[in-house]
Design a protein around this motif. Sequence first.
Motif, PDB file in Angstrom:
ATOM      1  N   LEU A 111      28.420 -50.166   5.325  1.00  0.00           N
ATOM      2  CA  LEU A 111      28.086 -49.629   4.009  1.00  0.00           C
ATOM      3  C   LEU A 111      28.569 -50.560   2.891  1.00  0.00           C
ATOM      4  N   ILE A 112      29.749 -51.164   3.075  1.00  0.00           N
ATOM      5  CA  ILE A 112      30.234 -52.121   2.073  1.00  0.00           C
ATOM      6  C   ILE A 112      29.282 -53.316   1.985  1.00  0.00           C
ATOM      7  N   LEU A 171      27.392 -54.549  -1.369  1.00  0.00           N
ATOM      8  CA  LEU A 171      27.477 -55.925  -1.860  1.00  0.00           C
ATOM      9  C   LEU A 171      26.083 -56.539  -1.995  1.00  0.00           C
ATOM     10  N   GLY A 172      25.241 -56.302  -0.982  1.00  0.00           N
ATOM     11  CA  GLY A 172      23.889 -56.856  -1.044  1.00  0.00           C
ATOM     12  C   GLY A 172      23.095 -56.291  -2.205  1.00  0.00           C
ATOM     13  N   PHE A 173      23.207 -54.975  -2.411  1.00  0.00           N
ATOM     14  CA  PHE A 173      22.460 -54.353  -3.497  1.00  0.00           C
ATOM     15  C   PHE A 173      22.959 -54.813  -4.859  1.00  0.00           C
ATOM     16  N   PHE A 181      21.337 -66.928  -3.256  1.00  0.00           N
ATOM     17  CA  PHE A 181      22.794 -67.033  -3.175  1.00  0.00           C
ATOM     18  C   PHE A 181      23.471 -65.706  -2.819  1.00  0.00           C
ATOM     19  N   VAL A 182      22.688 -64.646  -2.649  1.00  0.00           N
ATOM     20  CA  VAL A 182      23.281 -63.379  -2.235  1.00  0.00           C
ATOM     21  C   VAL A 182      23.921 -63.519  -0.861  1.00  0.00           C
ATOM     22  N   LEU A 189      20.664 -56.603   5.974  1.00  0.00           N
ATOM     23  CA  LEU A 189      19.629 -55.574   5.909  1.00  0.00           C
ATOM     24  C   LEU A 189      19.215 -55.298   4.468  1.00  0.00           C
ATOM     25  N   MET A 190      20.191 -55.181   3.559  1.00  0.00           N
ATOM     26  CA  MET A 190      19.866 -54.917   2.161  1.00  0.00           C
ATOM     27  C   MET A 190      19.151 -56.109   1.527  1.00  0.00           C
ATOM     28  N   ALA A 191      19.559 -57.341   1.899  1.00  0.00           N
ATOM     29  CA  ALA A 191      18.865 -58.523   1.364  1.00  0.00           C
ATOM     30  C   ALA A 191      17.417 -58.565   1.829  1.00  0.00           C
ATOM     31  N   TRP A 192      17.181 -58.127   3.050  1.00  0.00           N
ATOM     32  CA  TRP A 192      15.811 -58.097   3.575  1.00  0.00           C
ATOM     33  C   TRP A 192      14.963 -57.039   2.850  1.00  0.00           C
TER      34      TRP A 192
END
Length: 382
Positions: A186-187, A191-193, A207-208, A293-296
């Motif tokens: 979840l962290i 961070l990704g979001f 750069f994420v 996953l969030m970056a995708w």
Amino acid sequence: MAATLTSPAPPALAVEDGPDRAVARFGGRLVVAGLVALEAAAADLRPPAGKPITLDLSEVEALDTAGAWLVLQLKARLEASGASVEIAPGDPARAALIETVARALPDAEEDAGGRRGFVAWLEGVGAGVVGVKDTAVSLLGFLGLTLARLTAGILRPWTLRKAALFHHMQEAGFNAFPIVALMSFLIGIVLGFQGASQLQQFGAEVFVVNLIAISLLRELGILLTSIIVAGRSGSAFAASIGSMKIREEIDAMRTLGLDPIDVLVVPRTLALLIMLPVLGFISNMAGLIGGGLMAWVDLGVSPGMFVTRLYETTGVWHLIVGMVKAPFFAVVIAVVGCWQGMLVGGSAESVGQRTTQAVVMAIFLVIVIDAVFSIFFSEMGV
């Protein structure tokens, strides 16, 4: 010839006013069964003005803790009125009983309307500083003793308690895998979001990957894992050892010739030393999965691109920097938890207080040590 049964003499109190000193002479049996009649006489006793008074127990036939309490309460009341009071027990056994009861009496509550102002505040600050010093000395002494016994156990592994070690490895390590992995996952998503939201403003979405990897591997992964372990395992260590302290099991260990440090502290400390780096690594991996996953989903960075970017821009030193902290965090969490457990008093309330202090102190020290490491690695250019 018929035998004559004599009833025990009831307690009595007589006051003799001498020229220089008054004497309150107790007689009979000062035991719990007959003190009701004596309490009124003791409550009405007033010392002669300007004279010291002696509470004479030499003619007492029997004395128990209730009688000793009555004598001590009378002494405290007379002293509060300004009289100089002395107890003459008349027998070493009675003197020892009175001293034991006096030590067991609770401290008098401080007057709510006591001293105020700058001087009283300064005294409070000084008392707090002395308390911090005493706490630090006690903790450092316990830490040194634990490290000495732990080193001896590692050098002589056949002396370690294998069953206790594997039990605590399971309780503090394997059983913590789900919560640590979920928290880090979840962290990583957060961070990704958040990173995507900010970097999109500058067209630097790629750069994420750096943001997520460096944040997790260097700092957040092992730090948040240690905080969870401190709240989960540090509190368990304090509560379990504190409960044993209340049930006098630790005293029984010493009676049997067993060292509580070897039996209770070393297995817990070694278990955390082994398992916390493993938990930290799992935390890092789960966080990277969540961030990827969030970056995708949010940025369209495919898993393959994420892994490639991670491999190209993130060196292994970031992982090493995070993992180096794990043994230090493990020792702090285990030692603080066990130390607080050893300080538990004789009540269940003390267990709760010491457990809370163990969690708060362990988390505080973990954050302090993490800050020291951050400054050190920054100065070293790592």
